[in-house]
Design a protein around this motif. Structure first.
Motif, short mmCIF file in Angstrom:
data_model
loop_
_atom_site.label_atom_id
_atom_site.label_comp_id
_atom_site.label_asym_id
_atom_site.label_seq_id
_atom_site.Cartn_x
_atom_site.Cartn_y
_atom_site.Cartn_z
N UNK A 1 -99.76 -21.98 -79.83
CA UNK A 1 -98.60 -21.46 -79.01
C UNK A 1 -98.89 -21.00 -77.51
N UNK A 2 -98.59 -21.54 -76.67
CA UNK A 2 -98.95 -20.95 -75.21
C UNK A 2 -97.71 -20.30 -74.77
N UNK A 3 -97.92 -19.02 -74.21
CA UNK A 3 -96.84 -18.16 -73.63
C UNK A 3 -97.58 -17.53 -72.28
N UNK A 4 -96.65 -16.80 -71.63
CA UNK A 4 -97.36 -16.11 -70.50
C UNK A 4 -98.49 -15.01 -71.15
N UNK A 5 -98.22 -14.42 -72.26
CA UNK A 5 -99.33 -13.69 -72.97
C UNK A 5 -100.44 -14.21 -73.22
N UNK A 6 -100.37 -15.33 -73.95
CA UNK A 6 -101.71 -16.11 -74.00
C UNK A 6 -102.50 -16.20 -72.88
N UNK A 7 -101.88 -16.89 -71.95
CA UNK A 7 -102.50 -17.41 -70.64
C UNK A 7 -102.85 -16.04 -70.00
N UNK A 8 -102.15 -14.67 -70.04
CA UNK A 8 -102.73 -13.53 -69.05
C UNK A 8 -104.19 -13.10 -69.91
N UNK A 9 -104.18 -13.19 -71.29
CA UNK A 9 -105.15 -12.46 -71.89
C UNK A 9 -106.41 -13.31 -72.31
N UNK A 10 -105.98 -14.73 -72.60
CA UNK A 10 -106.78 -15.64 -73.00
C UNK A 10 -107.08 -15.86 -74.52
N UNK A 11 -106.03 -15.50 -75.32
CA UNK A 11 -105.97 -15.60 -76.58
C UNK A 11 -105.17 -16.81 -77.03
N UNK A 12 -105.28 -17.36 -78.34
CA UNK A 12 -104.75 -18.61 -78.58
C UNK A 12 -103.43 -18.53 -79.22
N UNK A 13 -102.96 -17.33 -79.60
CA UNK A 13 -101.71 -17.16 -80.22
C UNK A 13 -101.11 -15.58 -79.58
N UNK A 14 -99.44 -15.76 -79.45
CA UNK A 14 -98.81 -14.70 -79.04
C UNK A 14 -98.70 -13.58 -79.77
N UNK A 15 -99.63 -13.23 -80.50
CA UNK A 15 -99.50 -12.14 -81.72
C UNK A 15 -100.51 -10.94 -81.38
N UNK A 16 -99.93 -9.91 -81.55
CA UNK A 16 -100.91 -8.72 -81.14
C UNK A 16 -100.85 -7.54 -82.28
N UNK A 17 -102.31 -7.23 -82.52
CA UNK A 17 -102.31 -6.01 -83.51
C UNK A 17 -102.42 -4.78 -82.75
N UNK A 18 -101.57 -3.94 -83.11
CA UNK A 18 -101.53 -2.70 -82.38
C UNK A 18 -102.37 -1.69 -82.71
N UNK A 19 -102.55 -0.65 -81.66
CA UNK A 19 -103.94 0.10 -81.86
C UNK A 19 -103.63 1.13 -82.83
N UNK A 20 -103.57 1.04 -84.28
CA UNK A 20 -103.13 2.16 -85.02
C UNK A 20 -104.42 3.20 -85.37
N UNK A 21 -103.93 4.36 -85.08
CA UNK A 21 -105.18 5.59 -85.50
C UNK A 21 -105.58 5.45 -86.62
N UNK A 22 -107.14 5.41 -86.71
CA UNK A 22 -107.71 5.71 -88.13
C UNK A 22 -107.59 4.31 -89.00
N UNK A 23 -106.91 2.98 -88.58
CA UNK A 23 -106.86 2.07 -89.06
C UNK A 23 -107.28 0.68 -88.17
#
Length: 354
Positions: A1-23
């Motif tokens: 799935x291509x979106x503005x996010x995937x094109x900006x970052x260079x990932x395949x899918x517009x899904x982000x895993x957040x920066x959770x402390x200790x996780x």
């Protein structure tokens, strides 16, 4: 799935895993990156040497792009930015708005800058400073959160800026991704859903505890660090809510001392960090200590498995989660479901030719 996010970052899918402390460490971030999403290392709970080691570890696990979450108000923020530049990390995310000069340094080095925001005016500010995209978290999200629901906050930010907007707070499946795209977002960011995956390093007994909560299983409390903080409604949290100021201060001092022993931070540094966590508001010393104490409470629950002595940050979405998929299964399922929904809602239009 291509979106503005995937094109900006260079990932395949517009899904982000957040920066959770200790996780969000190398194992989770590497698995997300390998599955085609954007994984983000959480550096706020790492010392500088630990962050350097985590970046190297993640690079050994994946050649795909990944990010690092930074605290813009950290005393060594400039040094950490230099580390990201030296290591050629793809994305720098920020929990608070970074200073314009930090954004410029990162962008000049080719690093994508994605701050998190809680209001349209904050998005406008960082966009004007050169941010490449923003993550906007609605009140359903876990950890520090605001009071406006994603269904209202997201469109207000999408309308306010011309950069990609990533939706967070209440997202966990393909229906959420399809809805976010319909609102005009370029993707979704998920925290609790990725915490509850097989690659997450949270102890299994803690994951099972999360899965036992319903939609009413979280509470937004100010008794953890003085800011609105969405966490699981545990006996500890209920106790903090009932505790008087003196008892709460005693608990904060004890946990802050343990955190100091773990990190090697001096008391003056801890107090400065605690004050920064309150966004520069007028504080009592008790409030400062509660802010400095927060990482220890989170570590006890998410690392040591001490559900009796730790705080467990969580989004409301926990009440809809019942399994522990791998990151690959999760991302593939979310994107696949979203594609099916969007295709069903917008079938091909038949055009009659004269």
């Amino acid at each position: 799935m291509e979106t503005a996010l995937t094109k900006l970052v260079g990932v395949r899918h517009p899904v982000v895993q957040t920066g959770m402390g200790w996780v969000a460490g190398p194992r989770l971030v590497g698995a997300v990156a390998e599955a085609g999403g954007l994984g983000i290392l959480a550096s706020a709970t790492m010392t500088y040497p630990e962050l350097a080691a985590a970046i190297r570890d993640t690079k050994q696990r994946t050649a795909a792009p990944f990010g690092v979450n930074l605290r813009a108000d950290a005393t060594d923020a400039a040094e950490r930015v230099r580390l990201l530049i030296e290591e050629r990390v793809a994305v720098a995310s920020f929990a608070l708005a970074p200073k314009p000069e930090l954004i410029t340094r990162l962008k000049d080095a080719g690093i994508v800058v994605i701050p998190s925001v809680g209001a349209a005016r904050h998005a406008e500010k960082v966009a004007a400073w050169g941010a490449d995209a923003v993550i906007v978290q609605g009140g359903e999200g876990g950890g520090h959160t605001g009071g406006v629901a994603s269904t209202l906050l997201l469109p207000s930010v999408v309308d306010a800026v011309d950069i990609p907007v990533i939706a967070a707070g209440g997202f966990y499946d393909g229906r959420g991704l399809a809805a976010a795209l319909a609102y005009g977002a370029a993707g979704v960011a998920m925290g609790t859903r990725f915490l509850l995956t097989r690659e997450s390093t949270v102890p299994d007994e803690v994951k099972r505890k999360y899965l036992g909560f319903g939609l009413d299983g979280t509470v937004v409390t100010r008794r953890v660090d003085g800011l609105p903080h969405r966490v699981l409604r545990t006996e500890l949290v209920d106790g903090l809510e009932r505790a008087g100021r003196l008892r709460g201060l005693g608990r904060a001092v004890a946990n802050a001392a343990r955190f100091r022993a773990v990190t090697g931070m001096s008391w003056p540094t801890m107090l400065r960090e605690g004050r920064a966590m309150r966004h520069g508001r007028d504080l009592t010393w008790a409030q400062v200590l509660m802010a400095a104490n927060t990482p220890m409470l989170l570590r006890a629950g998410l690392v040591q498995g001490r559900t009796d002595a730790g705080v467990l940050a969580s989004g409301q979405v926990v009440g809809l989660l019942h399994d522990l998929p791998s990151c690959a299964e999760l991302i593939t399922g979310v994107v696949g479901q979203a594609v099916e929904i969007l295709a069903r809602l917008a079938p091909p239009v038949a055009v009659e030719h004269p």
